[in-house]
Design a protein around this motif. Structure first.
Motif, PDB file in Angstrom:
ATOM      1  N   GLY A 109       1.727   6.510  -6.877  1.00  0.00           N
ATOM      2  CA  GLY A 109       0.634   7.404  -7.265  1.00  0.00           C
ATOM      3  C   GLY A 109       1.020   8.865  -7.133  1.00  0.00           C
ATOM      4  N   GLU A 110       1.663   9.207  -6.031  1.00  0.00           N
ATOM      5  CA  GLU A 110       2.100  10.595  -5.833  1.00  0.00           C
ATOM      6  C   GLU A 110       3.149  10.990  -6.868  1.00  0.00           C
ATOM      7  OE1 GLU A 110       3.405  10.652  -1.788  1.00  0.00           O
ATOM      8  OE2 GLU A 110       1.353  10.531  -1.000  1.00  0.00           O
ATOM      9  N   THR A 111       4.081  10.079  -7.131  1.00  0.00           N
ATOM     10  CA  THR A 111       5.114  10.350  -8.126  1.00  0.00           C
ATOM     11  C   THR A 111       4.492  10.512  -9.505  1.00  0.00           C
ATOM     12  OG1 THR A 111       6.721   9.081  -6.824  1.00  0.00           O
ATOM     13  CG2 THR A 111       7.277   9.511  -9.126  1.00  0.00           C
ATOM     14  N   TYR A 112       3.525   9.666  -9.811  1.00  0.00           N
ATOM     15  CA  TYR A 112       2.831   9.763 -11.091  1.00  0.00           C
ATOM     16  C   TYR A 112       2.207  11.143 -11.260  1.00  0.00           C
ATOM     17  CZ  TYR A 112      -0.570   8.938 -14.783  1.00  0.00           C
ATOM     18  OH  TYR A 112      -1.306   9.029 -15.935  1.00  0.00           O
ATOM     19  N   GLN A 113       1.537  11.616 -10.233  1.00  0.00           N
ATOM     20  CA  GLN A 113       0.891  12.930 -10.299  1.00  0.00           C
ATOM     21  C   GLN A 113       1.917  14.044 -10.534  1.00  0.00           C
ATOM     22  OE1 GLN A 113      -2.378  13.552 -10.367  1.00  0.00           O
ATOM     23  NE2 GLN A 113      -2.709  11.351 -10.292  1.00  0.00           N
ATOM     24  N   HIS A 114       3.092  13.921  -9.917  1.00  0.00           N
ATOM     25  CA  HIS A 114       4.092  14.986 -10.003  1.00  0.00           C
ATOM     26  C   HIS A 114       4.885  14.983 -11.309  1.00  0.00           C
ATOM     27  CE1 HIS A 114       3.498  16.480  -5.960  1.00  0.00           C
ATOM     28  NE2 HIS A 114       3.516  15.248  -5.503  1.00  0.00           N
ATOM     29  N   ILE A 115       5.143  13.811 -11.887  1.00  0.00           N
ATOM     30  CA  ILE A 115       6.051  13.788 -13.043  1.00  0.00           C
ATOM     31  C   ILE A 115       5.417  13.287 -14.338  1.00  0.00           C
ATOM     32  CG2 ILE A 115       8.056  13.544 -11.554  1.00  0.00           C
ATOM     33  CD1 ILE A 115       8.276  10.635 -12.568  1.00  0.00           C
ATOM     34  N   GLU A 163       0.891   8.884 -24.172  1.00  0.00           N
ATOM     35  CA  GLU A 163       0.116   8.487 -22.984  1.00  0.00           C
ATOM     36  C   GLU A 163       0.360   7.013 -22.675  1.00  0.00           C
ATOM     37  OE1 GLU A 163      -1.741  10.034 -20.772  1.00  0.00           O
ATOM     38  OE2 GLU A 163      -1.851  11.997 -21.704  1.00  0.00           O
ATOM     39  N   ASP A 164       0.317   6.178 -23.713  1.00  0.00           N
ATOM     40  CA  ASP A 164       0.532   4.747 -23.517  1.00  0.00           C
ATOM     41  C   ASP A 164       1.931   4.474 -22.976  1.00  0.00           C
ATOM     42  OD1 ASP A 164      -2.009   4.350 -24.490  1.00  0.00           O
ATOM     43  OD2 ASP A 164      -1.357   3.655 -26.470  1.00  0.00           O
ATOM     44  N   LEU A 165       2.931   5.170 -23.489  1.00  0.00           N
ATOM     45  CA  LEU A 165       4.308   4.951 -23.041  1.00  0.00           C
ATOM     46  C   LEU A 165       4.499   5.390 -21.593  1.00  0.00           C
ATOM     47  CD1 LEU A 165       6.156   5.993 -26.315  1.00  0.00           C
ATOM     48  CD2 LEU A 165       6.025   3.682 -25.354  1.00  0.00           C
ATOM     49  N   VAL A 166       3.869   6.504 -21.211  1.00  0.00           N
ATOM     50  CA  VAL A 166       3.934   6.943 -19.810  1.00  0.00           C
ATOM     51  C   VAL A 166       3.296   5.878 -18.914  1.00  0.00           C
ATOM     52  CG1 VAL A 166       3.080   8.635 -18.131  1.00  0.00           C
ATOM     53  CG2 VAL A 166       4.026   9.414 -20.317  1.00  0.00           C
ATOM     54  N   GLN A 167       2.153   5.354 -19.346  1.00  0.00           N
ATOM     55  CA  GLN A 167       1.488   4.297 -18.582  1.00  0.00           C
ATOM     56  C   GLN A 167       2.385   3.058 -18.470  1.00  0.00           C
ATOM     57  OE1 GLN A 167      -1.484   4.176 -16.952  1.00  0.00           O
ATOM     58  NE2 GLN A 167      -1.792   6.336 -17.359  1.00  0.00           N
ATOM     59  N   GLU A 168       3.067   2.705 -19.556  1.00  0.00           N
ATOM     60  CA  GLU A 168       3.956   1.544 -19.531  1.00  0.00           C
ATOM     61  C   GLU A 168       5.071   1.725 -18.512  1.00  0.00           C
ATOM     62  OE1 GLU A 168       5.412   0.342 -23.392  1.00  0.00           O
ATOM     63  OE2 GLU A 168       3.405   0.433 -24.250  1.00  0.00           O
ATOM     64  N   MET A 171       5.292  -0.397 -11.078  1.00  0.00           N
ATOM     65  CA  MET A 171       4.389  -1.070 -10.141  1.00  0.00           C
ATOM     66  C   MET A 171       4.775  -2.540  -9.950  1.00  0.00           C
ATOM     67  SD  MET A 171       0.758   0.698 -11.059  1.00  0.00           S
ATOM     68  CE  MET A 171      -0.140  -0.158  -9.780  1.00  0.00           C
ATOM     69  N   GLY A 172       5.514  -3.098 -10.881  1.00  0.00           N
ATOM     70  CA  GLY A 172       5.945  -4.481 -10.757  1.00  0.00           C
ATOM     71  C   GLY A 172       7.195  -4.665  -9.909  1.00  0.00           C
ATOM     72  N   LEU A 173       7.814  -3.568  -9.488  1.00  0.00           N
ATOM     73  CA  LEU A 173       9.022  -3.656  -8.681  1.00  0.00           C
ATOM     74  C   LEU A 173       8.688  -4.072  -7.252  1.00  0.00           C
ATOM     75  CD1 LEU A 173      10.859  -0.398  -9.823  1.00  0.00           C
ATOM     76  CD2 LEU A 173      11.291  -2.742 -10.592  1.00  0.00           C
ATOM     77  N   ASN A 229       0.826  -1.204   0.000  1.00  0.00           N
ATOM     78  CA  ASN A 229       0.000   0.000   0.000  1.00  0.00           C
ATOM     79  C   ASN A 229       0.862   1.257   0.000  1.00  0.00           C
ATOM     80  OD1 ASN A 229      -2.445  -1.334  -0.100  1.00  0.00           O
ATOM     81  ND2 ASN A 229      -2.657  -1.412   2.118  1.00  0.00           N
ATOM     82  N   GLN A 230       1.965   1.218   0.763  1.00  0.00           N
ATOM     83  CA  GLN A 230       2.885   2.355   0.777  1.00  0.00           C
ATOM     84  C   GLN A 230       3.485   2.563  -0.609  1.00  0.00           C
ATOM     85  OE1 GLN A 230       5.645   1.257   3.843  1.00  0.00           O
ATOM     86  NE2 GLN A 230       4.472   2.263   5.466  1.00  0.00           N
ATOM     87  N   ASN A 231       3.876   1.449  -1.249  1.00  0.00           N
ATOM     88  CA  ASN A 231       4.424   1.547  -2.605  1.00  0.00           C
ATOM     89  C   ASN A 231       3.414   2.171  -3.551  1.00  0.00           C
ATOM     90  OD1 ASN A 231       6.848   0.427  -1.853  1.00  0.00           O
ATOM     91  ND2 ASN A 231       6.479  -1.556  -2.806  1.00  0.00           N
TER      92      ASN A 231
END
Length: 170
Positions: A13-19, A38-43, A49-51, A6-8
């Motif tokens: 999520g916070e990093t996604y919003q910022h960068i 958009e697709d590449l950013v999502q990738e 998220m898999g880390l 959950n922390q990850n």
């Protein structure tokens, strides 16, 4: 173990919003189409998220580095495709707007893919594609989280794109 996960998620999520916009611009600098950006950013974020271990202070640097690597891979793949097309004498750009029958075929294939989607995926895809709604607008309309909406848009675009490419032979 669940609290770490959950922390990850929260840190990602916070990093996604910022960068997100910074990563998007990395791809746009290479003149890549916006929907592909958009697709590449999502990738990039799906890979993050898999880390297993996430170090919050190094996450931005990791995401930027991954974006540059993804951009390089994308451009290499496009260059390879262009070389094959040039070698075989194919036209790189096909205009579908000039041939109404081909446009209708593509729309038919797209709609067949949408019919095969789950109800929520189809709803999100239709809102994004045909009603041109933003992820935030879709969140309000569907009650899904923003991350869920963005993930569904990403997945459904890929499903449609790959099916259309197979159907028209690109």
């Amino acid at each position: 173990m669940e609290t770490i996960s959950n922390q990850n998620r929260q840190v990602i999520g916070e990093t996604y919003q910022h960068i997100r916009t910074e990563l998007f611009s990395i791809f746009r600098q290479a003149c890549i189409a916006e929907d592909t950006c958009e697709d590449l950013v999502q990738e990039v974020f799906m890979k993050i998220m898999g880390l297993d271990i996430i170090m919050a202070d190094q996450l931005k640097g990791l995401a930027v580095r991954m974006a540059y690597q993804k951009r390089t891979d994308y451009l290499r793949r496009r260059a390879c495709i262009n070389k094959v097309h040039d070698t075989l004498g194919w036209q790189m750009e096909r205009s579908y707007t000039s041939d109404e029958a081909e446009v209708n075929d593509i729309v038919r294939v797209e709609m067949s893919v949408v019919k095969e989607m789950t109800d929520k995926d189809a709803q999100v895809y239709r809102l994004a594609r045909f009603e041109e709604k933003t992820a935030d607008e879709i969140v309000l309309e569907t009650g899904l989280s923003k991350r869920a909406v963005e993930s569904r848009i990403y997945r459904t675009r890929i499903m449609v794109r790959e099916t259309v490419r197979r159907a028209i032979g690109c």
